[in-house]
Scaffold this active site. Sequence first.
Site, mmCIF file in Angstrom:
data_model
loop_
_atom_site.group_PDB
_atom_site.id
_atom_site.type_symbol
_atom_site.label_atom_id
_atom_site.label_comp_id
_atom_site.label_asym_id
_atom_site.label_seq_id
_atom_site.Cartn_x
_atom_site.Cartn_y
_atom_site.Cartn_z
ATOM 1 N N HIS A 131 83.064 74.389 27.884
ATOM 2 C CA HIS A 131 82.669 75.386 26.893
ATOM 3 C C HIS A 131 83.857 76.026 26.209
ATOM 4 O O HIS A 131 83.825 76.303 25.016
ATOM 5 C CB HIS A 131 81.790 76.441 27.553
ATOM 6 C CG HIS A 131 80.412 75.954 27.816
ATOM 7 N ND1 HIS A 131 79.621 76.430 28.812
ATOM 8 C CD2 HIS A 131 79.690 74.999 27.187
ATOM 9 C CE1 HIS A 131 78.467 75.792 28.802
ATOM 10 N NE2 HIS A 131 78.492 74.919 27.831
ATOM 11 N N ARG A 141 72.129 61.786 19.750
ATOM 12 C CA ARG A 141 72.017 61.467 21.186
ATOM 13 C C ARG A 141 70.789 62.192 21.742
ATOM 14 O O ARG A 141 70.894 63.316 22.227
ATOM 15 C CB ARG A 141 73.274 61.911 21.935
ATOM 16 C CG ARG A 141 74.519 61.081 21.631
ATOM 17 C CD ARG A 141 75.700 61.564 22.469
ATOM 18 N NE ARG A 141 76.764 60.587 22.564
ATOM 19 C CZ ARG A 141 77.895 60.616 21.851
ATOM 20 N NH1 ARG A 141 78.092 61.581 20.978
ATOM 21 N NH2 ARG A 141 78.822 59.694 22.019
ATOM 22 N N GLU A 164 77.302 47.743 22.532
ATOM 23 C CA GLU A 164 78.253 48.445 23.402
ATOM 24 C C GLU A 164 78.438 47.734 24.733
ATOM 25 O O GLU A 164 78.990 48.303 25.667
ATOM 26 C CB GLU A 164 77.831 49.901 23.597
ATOM 27 C CG GLU A 164 76.393 50.099 24.035
ATOM 28 C CD GLU A 164 75.994 51.573 24.191
ATOM 29 O OE1 GLU A 164 76.868 52.442 24.184
ATOM 30 O OE2 GLU A 164 74.788 51.822 24.328
ATOM 31 N N ASP A 191 81.463 52.834 25.302
ATOM 32 C CA ASP A 191 80.999 51.944 26.365
ATOM 33 C C ASP A 191 81.553 50.530 26.199
ATOM 34 O O ASP A 191 81.858 49.874 27.191
ATOM 35 C CB ASP A 191 79.460 51.900 26.389
ATOM 36 C CG ASP A 191 78.896 53.047 27.212
ATOM 37 O OD1 ASP A 191 79.462 53.325 28.284
ATOM 38 O OD2 ASP A 191 77.916 53.670 26.768
ATOM 39 N N ARG A 203 84.716 54.714 32.475
ATOM 40 C CA ARG A 203 85.331 55.551 31.433
ATOM 41 C C ARG A 203 85.692 56.959 31.892
ATOM 42 O O ARG A 203 86.403 57.680 31.206
ATOM 43 C CB ARG A 203 84.449 55.575 30.173
ATOM 44 C CG ARG A 203 83.112 56.257 30.311
ATOM 45 C CD ARG A 203 82.190 55.867 29.153
ATOM 46 N NE ARG A 203 81.838 56.995 28.314
ATOM 47 C CZ ARG A 203 80.876 56.982 27.397
ATOM 48 N NH1 ARG A 203 80.208 55.865 27.165
ATOM 49 N NH2 ARG A 203 80.609 58.029 26.685
ATOM 50 N N CYS A 214 79.633 54.291 16.067
ATOM 51 C CA CYS A 214 79.429 55.695 16.440
ATOM 52 C C CYS A 214 80.241 56.073 17.668
ATOM 53 O O CYS A 214 80.162 57.199 18.140
ATOM 54 C CB CYS A 214 77.952 55.985 16.656
ATOM 55 S SG CYS A 214 77.194 54.913 17.873
HETATM 56 C C1 PEP Z 1 79.411 54.787 22.887
HETATM 57 O O1 PEP Z 1 79.213 54.273 23.998
HETATM 58 O O2 PEP Z 1 80.369 54.481 22.145
HETATM 59 C C2 PEP Z 1 78.510 55.832 22.393
HETATM 60 C C3 PEP Z 1 78.615 56.291 21.165
HETATM 61 O O3 PEP Z 1 77.578 56.325 23.241
HETATM 62 P P1 PEP Z 1 77.858 57.338 24.451
HETATM 63 O O4 PEP Z 1 79.268 57.857 24.287
HETATM 64 O O5 PEP Z 1 76.824 58.390 24.308
HETATM 65 O O6 PEP Z 1 77.674 56.460 25.626
HETATM 66 MG MG MG Z 2 77.267 54.437 24.942
#
Ligand code: PEP
Ligand code: MG
Length: 568
Positions: free
Chosen positions: A186, A293, A428, A452, A462, A499
Amino acid sequence: MHKGIAASRGIGIGSICVIVEHELTYDAKKIEDVESETKRFQDAVEEFKKETAEMAEDIRKRIGPKEAEILEGHLVMMSDPTMAGEMEKMIAAGQCAESAVSAVCDMFIGMFSKMDDDMMRQRASDISDIKTSLLKLLLGIKDIDISKVAPGTILVAKDLTPSMTSQINKDNVAGIITEVGGKTSHSAILARALEIPAVLSVPDITTLVEDKNTAIVDGTEGIVYINPDGDVLSQYIRKREEFIKKQSELKSFVGVPTKTSDGDSVELFCNIGTPKDAKKAIECDGEGIGLFRSEFLFMDNTHMPTEDEQFNAYKEAAVTMGGKPVIIRTLDIGGDKDIPYLGMKKEENPFLGYRAVRYCLGNKDSYVIQLRAIMRASAFGKIKIMIPLVTCLEELRAVKELVNEIKKDFDANGIDYDKNIEVGCMIETPSASLIADILAKEADFFSIGTNDLTQYTMSVDRGNADVAYLYSTYQPSVLRSIKHIIESGRNAGIPVGMCGEAAADPLMIPLLISFGLTEFSVNPVLVLTARCIISKWSKSEADSLTEKVMAMATESEVVKALKEAAKE
Ligand code: PEP
Ligand code: MG
């Protein structure tokens, strides 16, 4: 020089004010007079609610509704009888108010902090904040008034709680340094919203500095200098001027179409988590929503949102965007995102497990509710459906089949929806990348999720710091995968967007232009930066850099070449 997490961009130079944490010690005595102890506790709770409501109102006016929500959340938690009721029970059993507050909060903190998911762990920090505030009220401790610090102050604290951050006057605070907190904490969110440079998670910083020390906070690189020498100071004064100049130059990109320097247009969309964020996307001049999301709607709830609740949320985003595209990703849970009320099983390898579309197709009743809500909302704007974590064609087909069944039901019952609603895939996973040509024949669009894709291509969790050195989109394998996905989409004549975080990465942008990416979806605050960088590259310049980079064998060579060629 001290390194930490770059949490809010920019350079802050100023004089340190250390926010000292008071020892919240008390005598855990047994009490005799339950009635007056209960009254003392209830008075503290009332005072807490009053102060929190005032702070929330103030932050709503000065910063924005999204940021005020954090404090409003504290208010909701303390207004809910669950926590206060537990505390009163302990007082009734003879504990003093301080012990009751500590024990109940610690119990909830312990419960939330064990959860795998970031949002839930954040609840633990919210409750810890509530605990501190209540104990201070009970013990009569008053903090320094952050709202009154002198101009040019660098705040240094172990952690900056939302209640502290809410008092910050942007004109007086030049920077923030903390010992804990990550990019999504936050304090990071609030610092970014206030546009104050911030570096978080700097080890032991509170014990290494004193009030009035000079500090440099480089929130872009995640670096802090304490009492820097003259050379470093003048170098950073220059850097600060450049940053400020660049930020004001970015204003000239408001309302301008997103184009390369030789005039190729691309779309610049935003990633959002709640329908309210769509307003932020509009304020930041986003041209659409490239990733909504939807799981946040589920995570911020204590029950599965109903079809109508979801419909209202999707409709709000569509209406706010006024006909601009809104790509709604269907529920992406599992992996690092758990939703307690769904009672999902704990798995050995959650990132390889029952996640996203796999979970949704295994729980068709609730998936159909979500698809119906999205499709009903499609009557109010340009909504598209996006499927996360696709690994094979069967998954895309199964979702399309559900969509077709819902269409038939809507047609039979006269329910409005966009008959041409598009269904696309997130690409992804390495599997989806390898069969991108096959998927492209049946998907309406692709969006590359590099967060991902990098994790799965490099076989790197990750969130695991020990293997973070391998987690890089500049790895030749990841770059090849991205190139292949974009080419496959283009060959099939479908649009390909991105994205994942890489879409806003200044070093990646020329490669993405050269590969032929047509839609970049970024955090709203990065829209103008991305538009500016895209405008600096011509297709031919991007192509020649890409040709050079794609012939390289290692990540370090790639990074070096991209940095040398960077146009910022
Ligand atoms: C991604 O995996 O790049 C993505 C945009 O989705 P998230 O980060 O929500 O897994
Ligand atoms: Mg993802």
